[in-house]
Scaffold this motif. Structure first.
Motif, mmCIF file in Angstrom:
data_model
loop_
_atom_site.group_PDB
_atom_site.id
_atom_site.type_symbol
_atom_site.label_atom_id
_atom_site.label_comp_id
_atom_site.label_asym_id
_atom_site.label_seq_id
_atom_site.Cartn_x
_atom_site.Cartn_y
_atom_site.Cartn_z
ATOM 1 N N UNK A 40 0.838 -1.199 0.000
ATOM 2 C CA UNK A 40 0.000 0.000 0.000
ATOM 3 C C UNK A 40 0.872 1.247 0.000
ATOM 4 N N UNK A 41 1.927 1.226 0.828
ATOM 5 C CA UNK A 41 2.849 2.367 0.856
ATOM 6 C C UNK A 41 3.534 2.564 -0.494
ATOM 7 N N UNK A 42 3.905 1.472 -1.130
ATOM 8 C CA UNK A 42 4.554 1.578 -2.440
ATOM 9 C C UNK A 42 3.599 2.190 -3.457
ATOM 10 N N UNK A 43 2.341 1.763 -3.425
ATOM 11 C CA UNK A 43 1.341 2.307 -4.353
ATOM 12 C C UNK A 43 1.129 3.787 -4.061
ATOM 13 N N UNK A 44 0.991 4.122 -2.780
ATOM 14 C CA UNK A 44 0.792 5.529 -2.413
ATOM 15 C C UNK A 44 2.009 6.366 -2.815
ATOM 16 N N UNK A 45 3.195 5.801 -2.617
ATOM 17 C CA UNK A 45 4.406 6.517 -3.020
ATOM 18 C C UNK A 45 4.417 6.786 -4.520
ATOM 19 N N UNK A 46 3.980 5.797 -5.288
ATOM 20 C CA UNK A 46 3.920 5.973 -6.745
ATOM 21 C C UNK A 46 2.863 7.028 -7.095
ATOM 22 N N UNK A 47 1.728 7.013 -6.394
ATOM 23 C CA UNK A 47 0.695 8.015 -6.638
ATOM 24 C C UNK A 47 1.219 9.414 -6.307
#
Length: 111
Positions: A40-47
């Protein structure tokens, strides 16, 4: 009594084994939750990264629009100055024509 003690040790070991299994299961659950949180953090970081890139693009577009507006304002000011210059020249020409007409009238009256 030895048999009872042996049985108690077996029950103790079984309980410890059961507790160890529960701890292992909890550990696996926590590990899965942690991996999910990391994803989730990786996805949020990409966002966030994509959002920052979009902000940079929009800032560049805004700066370009500002530059364009400044250029348009400059062109409008130059055109306004040209209009004022032409108006001043026209006014001077009118005064010149009026003066010539007045001189012509005076000359006509003297004749």
């Amino acid at each position: 009594t030895v048999r009872a003690e042996l049985e108690a040790v077996r029950h103790g070991e079984a309980a410890k084994g059961h507790e160890a299994e529960e701890a292992r299961q909890r550990l696996l659950t926590v590990r899965a939750e942690l991996e999910g949180a990391l994803l989730t953090l990786a996805v949020r970081g990409q966002e966030v990264e994509e959002g920052q890139q979009r902000v940079h693009v929009l800032q560049a577009e805004l700066e370009s629009a500002r530059s364009s507006e400044v250029a348009k304002c400059r062109e409008a000011e130059e055109a306004r100055q040209q209009v004022l210059t032409v108006q001043a020249e026209l006014e001077a020409a009118r005064h010149g024509e009026a003066a010539k007409a007045h001189e012509a009238e005076e000359a006509r009256q003297q004749v």
